[in-house]
Design a protein around this motif. Structure first.
Motif, mmCIF file in Angstrom:
data_model
loop_
_atom_site.group_PDB
_atom_site.id
_atom_site.type_symbol
_atom_site.label_atom_id
_atom_site.label_comp_id
_atom_site.label_asym_id
_atom_site.label_seq_id
_atom_site.Cartn_x
_atom_site.Cartn_y
_atom_site.Cartn_z
ATOM 1 N N UNK A 74 -81.971 40.302 33.836
ATOM 2 C CA UNK A 74 -82.383 39.573 32.731
ATOM 3 C C UNK A 74 -82.754 37.872 33.238
ATOM 4 N N UNK A 75 -83.839 37.574 32.807
ATOM 5 C CA UNK A 75 -84.391 36.274 33.340
ATOM 6 C C UNK A 75 -84.037 35.234 32.096
ATOM 7 N N UNK A 76 -83.666 33.984 32.433
ATOM 8 C CA UNK A 76 -83.097 32.946 31.679
ATOM 9 C C UNK A 76 -84.249 31.885 31.823
ATOM 10 N N UNK A 77 -84.869 31.553 30.507
ATOM 11 C CA UNK A 77 -85.954 30.315 30.509
ATOM 12 C C UNK A 77 -85.442 29.356 29.411
ATOM 13 N N UNK A 78 -85.618 28.183 29.895
ATOM 14 C CA UNK A 78 -85.164 26.863 28.942
ATOM 15 C C UNK A 78 -86.390 26.051 29.201
ATOM 16 N N UNK A 79 -86.611 24.788 28.493
ATOM 17 C CA UNK A 79 -87.390 23.627 28.565
ATOM 18 C C UNK A 79 -88.480 23.749 27.747
ATOM 19 N N UNK A 100 -96.655 38.270 34.931
ATOM 20 C CA UNK A 100 -95.657 38.842 35.858
ATOM 21 C C UNK A 100 -95.440 40.457 35.780
ATOM 22 N N UNK A 101 -95.945 40.820 34.939
ATOM 23 C CA UNK A 101 -95.910 42.348 34.740
ATOM 24 C C UNK A 101 -95.631 42.634 33.392
ATOM 25 N N UNK A 102 -95.124 43.906 33.237
ATOM 26 C CA UNK A 102 -94.928 44.524 31.766
ATOM 27 C C UNK A 102 -93.517 43.705 31.286
ATOM 28 N N UNK A 103 -93.413 43.142 30.038
ATOM 29 C CA UNK A 103 -92.267 42.545 29.573
ATOM 30 C C UNK A 103 -91.731 43.704 28.621
ATOM 31 N N UNK A 104 -90.496 43.781 28.961
ATOM 32 C CA UNK A 104 -89.615 44.887 27.752
ATOM 33 C C UNK A 104 -89.089 44.229 26.828
ATOM 34 N N UNK A 114 -80.051 27.057 10.153
ATOM 35 C CA UNK A 114 -81.366 26.245 10.238
ATOM 36 C C UNK A 114 -82.709 27.122 10.664
ATOM 37 N N UNK A 115 -82.405 28.249 11.607
ATOM 38 C CA UNK A 115 -83.651 28.746 12.057
ATOM 39 C C UNK A 115 -84.237 28.150 13.187
ATOM 40 N N UNK A 116 -83.557 27.166 13.715
ATOM 41 C CA UNK A 116 -84.237 26.509 14.655
ATOM 42 C C UNK A 116 -83.668 26.998 16.062
ATOM 43 N N UNK A 117 -84.648 27.062 16.945
ATOM 44 C CA UNK A 117 -84.244 27.762 18.298
ATOM 45 C C UNK A 117 -83.422 26.502 19.066
ATOM 46 N N UNK A 118 -82.484 27.331 19.758
ATOM 47 C CA UNK A 118 -81.650 26.425 20.482
ATOM 48 C C UNK A 118 -81.933 26.157 21.688
ATOM 49 N N UNK A 119 -83.204 26.389 22.193
ATOM 50 C CA UNK A 119 -83.829 25.821 23.356
ATOM 51 C C UNK A 119 -83.735 26.814 24.742
ATOM 52 N N UNK A 120 -83.602 28.270 24.359
ATOM 53 C CA UNK A 120 -83.611 28.957 25.597
ATOM 54 C C UNK A 120 -83.836 30.400 25.201
ATOM 55 N N UNK A 121 -84.077 31.016 26.136
ATOM 56 C CA UNK A 121 -84.641 32.776 25.751
ATOM 57 C C UNK A 121 -84.371 33.536 27.167
ATOM 58 N N UNK A 122 -84.080 34.694 26.591
ATOM 59 C CA UNK A 122 -83.849 35.883 27.542
ATOM 60 C C UNK A 122 -85.002 36.520 27.586
ATOM 61 N N UNK A 123 -85.452 36.950 28.988
ATOM 62 C CA UNK A 123 -86.754 37.805 29.139
ATOM 63 C C UNK A 123 -86.515 38.999 30.247
ATOM 64 N N UNK A 124 -86.700 40.135 29.605
ATOM 65 C CA UNK A 124 -86.503 41.318 30.650
ATOM 66 C C UNK A 124 -87.852 41.785 31.117
ATOM 67 N N UNK A 125 -88.114 42.130 32.430
ATOM 68 C CA UNK A 125 -89.292 42.778 32.854
ATOM 69 C C UNK A 125 -89.008 44.228 33.485
ATOM 70 N N UNK A 126 -90.006 44.879 33.652
ATOM 71 C CA UNK A 126 -89.765 46.263 33.889
ATOM 72 C C UNK A 126 -89.547 46.632 35.194
ATOM 73 N N UNK A 127 -89.839 45.774 36.272
ATOM 74 C CA UNK A 127 -89.539 46.273 37.563
ATOM 75 C C UNK A 127 -89.095 44.955 38.467
#
Length: 225
Positions: A74-79, A100-104, A114-127
């Protein structure tokens, strides 16, 4: 004698009427106070019911199909800009990493209250090729802001969501994350055993060192400025 009795009766009746007229305002005031208290109680009950309904309508952070799925790839993204809604941030990240390819999976962490984002996300790619391509987007621009992209297992947020005020489901997920970290340490010896190829592990290590160095440089520049 009869006339005197009649006079006495008339005077007593007028006196009673005067007393009744004097006591009527007091009774009316008491009735008004009771009515006001009843209206206050009813308004409080309605307010409690509305608060309960709004709490039930709140979206849980983990009440989505993308909530589960963190793994060692898993990729971690923030900023990124977290002022938008959850769907807007998810679509923006998906568009940015589509090269980058297919995102799963794209999971944006939010606060339930509040429904506000905490400022980071997780991304999974296929390969694995997509993972390496995603790591090259570290420092790229998204909406006028530079992204920090790294492997999620190098971040504490991967194992548990710290300083998080959410619902009961979120707290249960936090406890599960801490248990997952404990089991991972037992299984891998605290990350000493390699789970990827040596080349990929070395690339991840260098990428992490470069990321930390760039963050230190940015902090020093901001302090000097």
């Amino acid at each position: 004698m009869d006339e005197s009795k009649l006079k006495r009766c008339s005077t007593s009746s007028t006196h009673a009427e005067a007393v009744d007229e004097a006591t009527d305002p007091l009774q009316n005031a008491d009735k008004r106070e009771l009515d006001d208290s009843e209206t206050e109680v009813n308004s409080r009950k309605k307010q409690k019911q509305e608060e309960e309904t709004t709490e039930k309508k709140k979206e849980c952070c983990f009440d989505t199909k993308d909530a589960k799925g963190n793994n060692e790839r898993t990729i971690f993204v923030t900023g990124f800009d977290n002022s938008g809604s959850r769907d807007e941030i998810r679509s923006a990240l998906a568009k940015h990493f589509s090269s980058c390819g297919e995102l799963t999976r794209v999971f944006v962490h939010i606060e339930c209250e509040t429904g506000v984002s905490r400022g980071y996300a997780f991304i999974n790619l296929k390969n694995r090729v997509g993972i390496e391509a995603a790591l090259t987007l570290n420092g790229s621009d998204l909406g006028g802001r530079k992204l920090l992209v790294t492997m999620a297992r190098l971040r504490d947020e991967y194992y548990g969501h710290f300083n998080f005020k959410g619902c009961e489901i979120c707290r249960a997920s936090y406890a599960a994350g801490r248990l997952r970290l404990y089991r991972w340490n037992l299984r891998t010896g605290g990350g000493k055993f390699r789970r990827f190829s040596p080349e990929f592990e070395e690339k991840c290590r260098r990428h992490h060192e470069e990321t930390m160095a760039s963050r230190k440089m940015n902090k020093s520049k901001t302090k000097e400025g």
